[in-house]
Scaffold this active site. Structure first.
Site, PDB file in Angstrom:
ATOM      1  N   ASP A   1     -10.115  -4.502  -4.747  1.00  0.00           N
ATOM      2  CA  ASP A   1      -9.522  -3.651  -3.714  1.00  0.00           C
ATOM      3  C   ASP A   1     -10.381  -2.396  -3.561  1.00  0.00           C
ATOM      4  OD1 ASP A   1      -7.952  -1.882  -2.221  1.00  0.00           O
ATOM      5  OD2 ASP A   1      -6.082  -2.606  -3.089  1.00  0.00           O
TER       6      ASP A   1
ATOM      7  N   SER B   1       0.838  -1.196   0.000  1.00  0.00           N
ATOM      8  CA  SER B   1       0.000   0.000   0.000  1.00  0.00           C
ATOM      9  C   SER B   1       0.879   1.255   0.000  1.00  0.00           C
ATOM     10  CB  SER B   1      -0.964  -0.037   1.183  1.00  0.00           C
ATOM     11  OG  SER B   1      -1.959   0.930   1.069  1.00  0.00           O
TER      12      SER B   1
ATOM     13  N   HIS C   1      -7.748  -5.464  -0.512  1.00  0.00           N
ATOM     14  CA  HIS C   1      -6.588  -4.593  -0.323  1.00  0.00           C
ATOM     15  C   HIS C   1      -5.471  -5.290   0.445  1.00  0.00           C
ATOM     16  CE1 HIS C   1      -4.368  -0.884  -0.178  1.00  0.00           C
ATOM     17  NE2 HIS C   1      -4.333  -0.896   1.140  1.00  0.00           N
TER      18      HIS C   1
END
Length: 250
Positions: free
Chosen positions: A197, A101, A227
């Site tokens: 996601d 991320s 995610h």
């Protein structure tokens, strides 16, 4: 759970970390926004490193996990300094950066800053420039709150603590945007991205790949993947991708 080691940096962060000594090329895991080094992806890679005798480091940025400082005082600049300090002082030789991320953003910046050391990169739902998306998604009232009060609290789907978005984070993020044009990195890059996601659109991985100037870039789309990408099958894929990438560097 073993206690972490700590490293005091020149820029003021006392970084908590776990280091697995082993052969190079080594691997460094960079976590996400309000995450820490105890997540399943970091631990899966650490287990792989121990089994294969590979050098590996996981750590907490300032204001995350067991490192010093307050999360709300953090910026991309500061967390990048933390990552560079880890690369410079806790690793030797060529390294592969694995960024989850926000860690994918920091990894891209770190790879550009340490071209002689970073030889490959893996992004997991990589989110470069995410502060720009969030700013665009805010309401006028929310933007005004940030501009006048300096921060905005947003409920998180991943834990009890709300996300803290500060004016400094948005302003600093603009200065460090990386996915708005060519990303001049000529290293192998693998981008793992779930198609379901809710936080990072899967098209982001394609955008990063299009902007990278190197010739060895692959996007790995996971149908229905979320995610976190932390299911057993996701962790097995991550270990396989990282292992194959590192072996190819030898």
């Amino acid at each position: 759970m073993p206690k972490p080691s700590f490293m005091d940096t020149d820029h003021g962060t006392r970084i908590a970390y776990h280091r697995t000594h082993g052969a190079g090329p080594g691997v460094v895991f960079l976590g996400g926004f309000m995450s820490d080094m105890e997540g399943s992806k970091a631990l899966a890679l650490e287990d792989w490193a121990r089994r294969t005798g590979r050098g590996f480091v996981r750590f907490d940025y300032q204001g995350h996990g067991q490192s010093s400082g307050t999360f709300a005082d953090g910026t991309i600049s500061l967390w990048l300094q933390d990552a560079l300090a880890v690369i410079d002082r806790l690793t030797t030789g060529p390294q592969t950066l694995v960024g989850s991320s926000m860690g994918g953003w920091v990894a891209l910046l770190a790879a550009k800053a340490r071209r002689a050391r970073v030889k490959a990169l893996v992004g997991i739902a990589a989110a470069p420039d995410f502060t720009l998306w969030h700013w665009d998604a805010l309401t006028d009232t929310e933007r005004n709150t940030i501009l006048t009060e300096g921060r905005l609290l947003v409920p998180s789907d991943y834990g009890p603590d709300p996300y803290v978005f500060t004016r400094a984070l948005f302003e600093d993020g603009w200065q460090h945007r990386v996915n708005h044009g060519p990303i001049h990195l000529d290293i192998p890059v693998r981008l793992i991205q779930g198609t379901a996601d809710p936080d990072v659109p899967w098209q982001t991985a394609l955008s990063i790949a299009d902007n990278l100037t190197g010739e060895d870039t692959e996007v790995i789309l996971v149908p229905g993947g979320d995610h976190r990408l932390s299911r057993d099958v996701d962790l097995a894929r991550l270990v396989r991708v990282v292992g194959n990438l590192v072996e190819g560097l030898r």
